[in-house]
Design a protein around this motif. Structure first.
Motif, PDB file in Angstrom:
ATOM      1  N   ARG A  14      -4.775 -36.465  61.389  1.00 26.74           N
ATOM      2  CA  ARG A  14      -5.740 -36.928  60.389  1.00 26.74           C
ATOM      3  C   ARG A  14      -5.234 -36.698  58.968  1.00 26.74           C
ATOM      4  NH1 ARG A  14     -11.646 -34.804  62.647  1.00 26.74           N
ATOM      5  NH2 ARG A  14     -11.606 -36.022  64.582  1.00 26.74           N
ATOM      6  N   ALA A  60      -6.520 -42.012  69.491  1.00 25.47           N
ATOM      7  CA  ALA A  60      -6.558 -41.744  68.047  1.00 25.47           C
ATOM      8  C   ALA A  60      -5.434 -40.820  67.597  1.00 25.47           C
ATOM      9  CB  ALA A  60      -7.911 -41.162  67.656  1.00 25.47           C
ATOM     10  N   ILE A 105      -7.902 -41.951  63.295  1.00 25.99           N
ATOM     11  CA  ILE A 105      -9.098 -41.265  63.801  1.00 25.99           C
ATOM     12  C   ILE A 105      -9.890 -42.226  64.671  1.00 25.99           C
ATOM     13  CG2 ILE A 105     -10.579 -41.865  61.821  1.00 25.99           C
ATOM     14  CD1 ILE A 105     -11.676 -38.919  62.042  1.00 25.99           C
ATOM     15  N   ASP A 106     -10.596 -41.646  65.620  1.00 25.13           N
ATOM     16  CA  ASP A 106     -11.520 -42.363  66.481  1.00 25.13           C
ATOM     17  C   ASP A 106     -12.850 -42.478  65.731  1.00 25.13           C
ATOM     18  OD1 ASP A 106     -13.178 -42.977  68.815  1.00 25.13           O
ATOM     19  OD2 ASP A 106     -13.619 -40.826  68.888  1.00 25.13           O
TER      20      ASP A 106
END
Lengths: 315, 315
Positions: free
Chosen positions: A152, A82, A213-214
């Motif tokens: 992020r 990610a 993002i994961d």
């Protein structure tokens, strides 16, 4: 006669069992057995830790040792993915009740090894302790191969949102298991250990992903992290998702909304990323929304999603 | 009215509490709050993981949150020291029952921060989860600043064995606490959190240490790891140790052999190392034995030590 336990086997026997036949990799210059491992890694070194706790993240009645071993590695490697990174090595700490069977530990070790092989990472070291309940703590180390880490906070207005990997499968598995069923098997297996799209994170970074993002808590919850970190509104298009057949089956059999499973189900460890334009999105990714100016929020077809459904609660 | 709990505070509130006012360090290029942290580290990167489990490694009745926070960091940094390394960053995973008080968590965070500051490491990231019992898992990352890592397998016949740091203090504290006493306070405090001789590992490496280990299980047990890894006999001289006054007091009051505390007591996280000659041993280290040719074994004044006393059992 009772089965042999890890309490009888002892710490060093258990370490031997777990580290037996570990594949050697050139990056690990000092492997298990010293005070610390030594790993060759180019900076910035990516590092992440995720813990799985019995009866919080898994149940021994539902998951085998192999499932847990696989899941513990996969969820950590997913965090390196990610960032647009490539995982290189992991450390593994297993805290387990002394009456855990050696057979279980052997399965667990096999699961760890299998997932390490699938992800291309080496088990560099770890710790073994007794405990009242099973706790597996993994730390993954990774590199970015010269690319900037994908954070992020990089979503830009006008970006498209895309996902890669399964959404809602693990949640569907949980619904099924929670009602005492064991099928559809594919969703039950998805609950036990995720299928992480290894390599997709680096591909997205290479393709110019602006943020990533994961998806561990649920798509809307995790897109919320992107929206807040980036100061943008993310609008998801419900019609973009094709509901896979097993999720339709679970939804129909249990009176669940299949879209709810897809949008809020956690634990599949798909990747969600934003890209500057639709034609930047790599093959295999599904465009599911857009980034707009506005207060940090995630909308579905322009509307807020009911709050009680926003994803996994850790307590 | 009941005290606020971390279950009420929630995962993200608890993360905020732990990561508030973290000192920034230039090595941590991405800190807590993304999928993974990013740390600048020169290879070989040293990595180690140690877990502390409630009622195995600590009791909440005996240790404050601050003690546990300090200990979790210290025991991991000690493993980096034992490679001759310098710890740079740690990740921290806290698994805690939802009814843990916010006050306890605040103390724990303060302990983590204090020990990170003492050790010169940054808290780069981590994980927070619910659990039935407290489990703290820390991973430390370190560097060797251009030196070769000091392994366990480098003892050479003719080397001298030296130690740096406390031996037997934590064990004496355990004896005292186990009998319901709270003094001598110094040993009780030593049990709650070790005083690791930060920097001593790098000094030993610089001075040419041939092998080194963190004394976590007890001096004889840990020298045993050196002896086996190096294929040598280590002979410890009982008369080399001066028994510190608090250990004499505990031994006298409880009918314990003070030498046994020093030779087999774990959890002080002293360093034990071998050096090519007495004049290579840095200031502050105490020469306590020699390395001889022979089967892998640890002797005390040329004799085996009774087996039942060889150190900490993990199950």
């Amino acid at each position: 006669m009772s089965e042999p336990t890890i309490g009888e086997l002892g710490e060093f026997g258990l370490i031997e069992l777990i580290t037996a036949d570990l594949p050697e990799t050139p990056a690990v210059v000092i492997g298990p057995g010293d005070d610390a491992a030594g790993v060759t890694l180019e900076s910035p070194v990516l590092v992440t830790t995720d813990v799985l706790v019995e009866n919080v993240h898994f149940r021994r009645a539902w998951s085998t040792g192999a499932d847990l071993g696989r899941k513990a590695i996969a969820v950590n490697v997913a965090d390196i993915e990610a960032m647009g990174g490539r995982a290189v090595a992991v450390t593994l700490a297993l805290s387990a009740p002394p009456d855990t069977t050696v057979a279980w530990a052997r399965e667990f070790a096999a699961g760890v090894r299998a997932e390490c092989a699938a992800a291309g990472v080496a088990l560099a070291g770890g710790d073994i302790t007794g405990a009242g309940e099973l706790v597996v703590s993994v730390t993954a180390l990774g590199v970015t191969d010269g690319r900037a880490p994908v954070r992020r906070n990089g979503c830009r207005v006008g970006d498209v949102v895309a996902v890669r990997g399964r959404l809602g499968w693990a949640a569907a598995g949980l619904v099924v298991l929670g009602r005492g069923f064991r099928s559809p098997r594919v969703v039950v297996e998805a609950q036990r250990a995720p299928e992480v799209p290894y390599g997709a994170g680096a591909e997205a970074a290479e393709a110019g992903a602006t943020a990533m993002i994961d998806v561990s808590d649920g798509l809307l919850a995790d897109l919320g992290h992107l929206a807040r970190a980036s100061g943008v509104t993310i609008d998801v298009t419900a019609g973009a998702f094709e509901i896979p057949e097993p999720l339709q089956a679970v939804a129909a059999a249990t009176g669940t909304d299949p879209l709810r499973l897809v949008l809020t189900g956690g634990e599949d460890h798909a990747l969600a990323a934003t890209f500057p334009a639709p034609d930047a999105v790599p093959d295999g990714w599904l465009v599911v929304g857009t980034v707009r100016a506005g207060d940090p929020a995630v909308l579905v077809d322009g509307e807020p999603w009911p709050d009680e459904d926003r994803g996994w609660k850790h307590f």
